[in-house]
Scaffold this motif. Structure first.
Motif: not given
Length: 739
Positions: A572-585, A677-688
């Motif tokens: 839970d403390e590390h959910r914001q570390k999920m990558p959102h890069s083009k490669f990850a998608y 503010c992008n908070v919702c994207t930042k905390v998404c564990h699934q990179g959505i």
């Protein structure tokens, strides 16, 4: 349209802005150093003021032996609110400002409207924010500064921060001044150096990065580059004074801007102003701008002035220099830490597997121990070199001690069972693994409920704990073996001993929860009984599809699955570390290939029960169950979040992605409230890219969603809501994720 395009649908693929890593209570990895204001990722004045007050809950009421209790770097709204609150508590505070107090507000365009958002919230702040204009806001702020007699030194740019022998901080400014303080609050804001286009002609004298007074451009032809609120607000203001305004934006719409600004700019366009979407500036000339788009590679637009309003760069270099990590950035120290944790995962998963006829796994378990110790010590050395030997406190201390205990426990069990001939351990290798797994979900689950006190998270976490503790630990490892010894499970030909747990295979209890193909091992070893065959069909192809259709994929992934349970608690403390890069998608649906291999192994076992695939099943076990799910899935928790396995590789999740294409579940948004503010994207564990849906008001239907509620509960303006999309319109869930 290909299969993967169908799965992805219209999901957006946006990234997240880089900010310093800030913990609960505005803390940073530096002891007694805090970050508030815009640098926390919430670009609203009310939230800036709130952070200035709330940070004192973390600072506390400790007495100090330095010149100041707190030195605040930054004289904006958050910094001044922090200083005033401290003064009211009798603290010795000082504000250091690189320019003038409230510099960012002073740089707003003349007559810029100020909206005190979120409406009807946070109206009892110490530093109140009210609707008005730039000018009225400045009057209110300066009155607040004078009334509270805030000690501020202007034109004092901070250049370094270090500790003295007593543990106090020495702050040095550009002019050589020194300030000694016990605590430091960084309230600098993110409006540092303006972002640039990097094109020829950008340094010409008629190019600007800020609009101060629209009258300066009266009767001129102005080109504005950008698509956010600053760009639209400037374009709207200039449409009333300039001869003509052309707004150029590289995207197809103004996704990040407030709806009110989009509407007002649309009205300006209808009156004759111009906009070029999906276009980019290639060169700036003394009296024109060269623009290119898909339909027109080269277009020349007349311009007397050019405003480049594409945002500003946060002072990340300065923060990194201080030793504060930046979200999404990984250095050598983080890689060393990753190898150490991967070593721990190797010990846990390969060590357990070595007791099931795979003796050579024990070699790699030993390598895992060596990796954990060697690279763990290297990480400690690098950490101390960067930040000194500061001893963690509170939750951080407990968490670190627990993880060290888990490693020592696994190591002890492994060595005693493997080399000391402790038969009671050797007979029950899974007991110790599952016990510690369950204890971890329990402990970190309690922590999650405490720090995220929503009704939804409470129920969800309790569900995850109960599923893990009872059917996945107590039932197969304690209750059934005990009942078996007491001869309480019936005769050999009875239902329990012949169908449910033949040959004392009590681990079959896992099958109550783990559906195909997550438990592919159910087809191998002890023969599959009729009960488990039909129950497996029901669970995988009837019950789970219904749950996904009705509640979304998260009904299983977020409320039942043991992998999801560990991700939502330990991770839970590390959910914001999920990558959102083009490669990850690009690789996020790799689990479809794992699902294909699982299907092949299943069909092969059906056709030829004792054929070739029996002899090579260990490859699937090693690569998927141990490698991807275990070593990588667990080892990468602290490096790239706890849902890498779920998002990228899990074959059951891949199957549910197909089910989810027919689901009614959605996350609905009120785009009028969205502040991008992008908070919702930042905390998404699934990179959505949740914000991609939210600021357009489009129901979020990504198959990746695990219904964890992080985006809903952490949205600062209450934009998001769980619900179902039906023929009669949306139906909102009674129990939602909001605080």
């Amino acid at each position: 349209m290909g299969f993967f395009d169908w799965l992805r649908g219209k999901a957006f693929e946006g990234g997240v802005e880089k900010y310093p890593e800030v913990g609960d209570g505005y803390t940073t990895p530096l002891e007694r150093v805090y970050v508030i204001g815009d640098l926390t990722g919430l670009p609203l004045l009310k939230f800036a003021s709130l952070s200035g007050e709330k940070v004192w809950e973390s600072i506390g009421d400790r007495t100090t032996n330095s010149d100041y209790d707190v030195v605040i770097v930054g004289g904006g709204v958050s910094g001044m609110a922090c200083a005033a609150k401290g003064i009211s508590m009798g603290k010795k505070v000082l504000v250091l400002e690189a320019g003038q107090s409230f510099q960012t507000v002073k740089s707003y365009p003349a007559n810029k409207p100020i909206f005190a958002e979120p409406k009807n919230q946070l109206d009892d702040l110490y530093l109140k924010i009210q609707n008005g204009s730039k000018e009225s806001l400045l009057v209110d702020l300066k009155t607040f500064e004078t009334k509270n007699k805030i000690p501020i030194l202007e034109n004092k740019r901070v250049v370094s921060l270090s500790k003295d022998t007593k543990g106090n901080y020495i702050i040095v400014t550009e002019d050589g001044s020194n300030f000694l303080t016990s605590h430091v609050v960084l309230a600098m804001g993110k409006s540092g150096d303006p972002r640039k286009l990097g094109v020829i002609g950008e340094s010409l004298s008629h190019v600007y990065y800020r609009l101060i007074d629209p009258q300066d451009f009266k009767d001129k032809t102005v080109v504005i580059v950008g698509g956010g609120d600053s760009a639209l607000e400037s374009a709207i203001a200039l449409s009333k004074t300039a001869q003509h305004v052309t707004l150029i934006h590289r995207k197809s719409g103004f996704d990040r801007a407030k709806e009110s600004n989009r509407i007002e700019w649309g009205e300006a366009v209808s009156r004759g102003m111009s906009q070029l979407l999906e276009s980019e500036v290639r060169e700036i000339l003394p009296n024109a701008v060269i623009v290119s788009s898909k339909s027109e590679p080269t277009k020349k637009i007349k311009s007397d002035a050019v405003l480049i309003l594409i945002g500003s760069e946060a002072p990340l270099d300065f923060l990194k220099k201080l030793g504060i990590p930046i979200s999404g950035e990984k250095g050598f120290k983080e890689l060393v830490g990753l190898v150490s944790v991967l070593g721990f995962a190797m010990l846990a998963y390969l060590g357990k597997a070595s007791f099931y006829g795979n003796d050579w796994y024990s070699t790699y378990a030993l390598i895992g121990i060596c990796f954990t110790i060697t690279f763990g010590l290297c990480w400690l050395y690098l950490h101390s070199k960067d930040k000194g030997w500061s001893f963690p406190q509170g939750w951080s201390l407990f968490r670190n001690m627990y993880l060290v205990f888990a490693f020592l426990y696994f190591g002890m069990v492994y060595f005693l069972a493997r080399y000391a001939d402790y038969k009671f351990l050797e007979k029950l290798p899974s007991f110790h693994f599952t016990m510690l797994y369950s204890a971890t979900i329990l402990i970190f689950g309690i922590r999650r409920i405490i720090v995220r006190p929503t009704q939804y998270i409470k129920f969800q976490t309790i569900s995850l704990i109960l599923v893990q503790v009872f059917p996945l630990f107590l039932l197969p490892e304690v209750i059934l073996p005990f009942l078996g010894k007491m001869d309480c499970l019936g005769s050999e030909s009875g239902l329990i001993r012949s169908q449910l747990f033949p040959k004392e295979a009590y681990w079959f209890a896992y099958r109550f929860v783990l559906a195909w193909p997550l438990n592919l091992g159910a087809l191998y070893g002890v023969p599959l009984t009729s009960f488990w065959f039909y129950y497996g069909l029901f669970l995988t192809f009837i019950l789970i599809p219904f749950l996904v259709w009705r509640y979304g994929k998260g009904a299983y992934c977020g409320w039942i699955c043991s992998c999801g349970g560990l991700a939502e608690t330990l991770g839970d403390e590390h959910r914001q570390k999920m990558p959102h890069s083009k490669f990850a998608y690009k690789i996020e649906h790799s689990g479809q290939f794992v699902l294909l291999f699982a299907f092949i192994f299943t069909i092969a076992k059906w056709i030829e029960p004792n054929g070739l695939f029996d002899s090579i099943k260990w490859i699937y076990d090693l690569v998927v169950d141990i490698g991807l799910a275990g070593v990588i899935g667990l080892g990468i928790y602290f490096f790239a979040s706890g849902r890498i396995w779920c998002r990228m590789y899990c074959p059951l999740a891949a199957l549910m992605h197909i089910y989810a294409k027919f689901s009614q579940f959605r996350i609905f948004s009120d785009k009028k409230k969205c502040i991008s503010c992008n908070v919702c994207t930042k905390v998404c564990h699934q990179g959505i890219d949740v914000m991609g849906f939210a600021n357009k008001g489009i129901p979020m239907d990504s198959v990746q969603c695990v219904r964890c509620s992080a985006c809903v509960s952490q949205c600062p303006t209450g934009v998001l809501t769980f619900g179902r999309e039906t023929k009669n319109g949306p139906i909102f869930d009674r129990i939602n994720g909001t605080l």
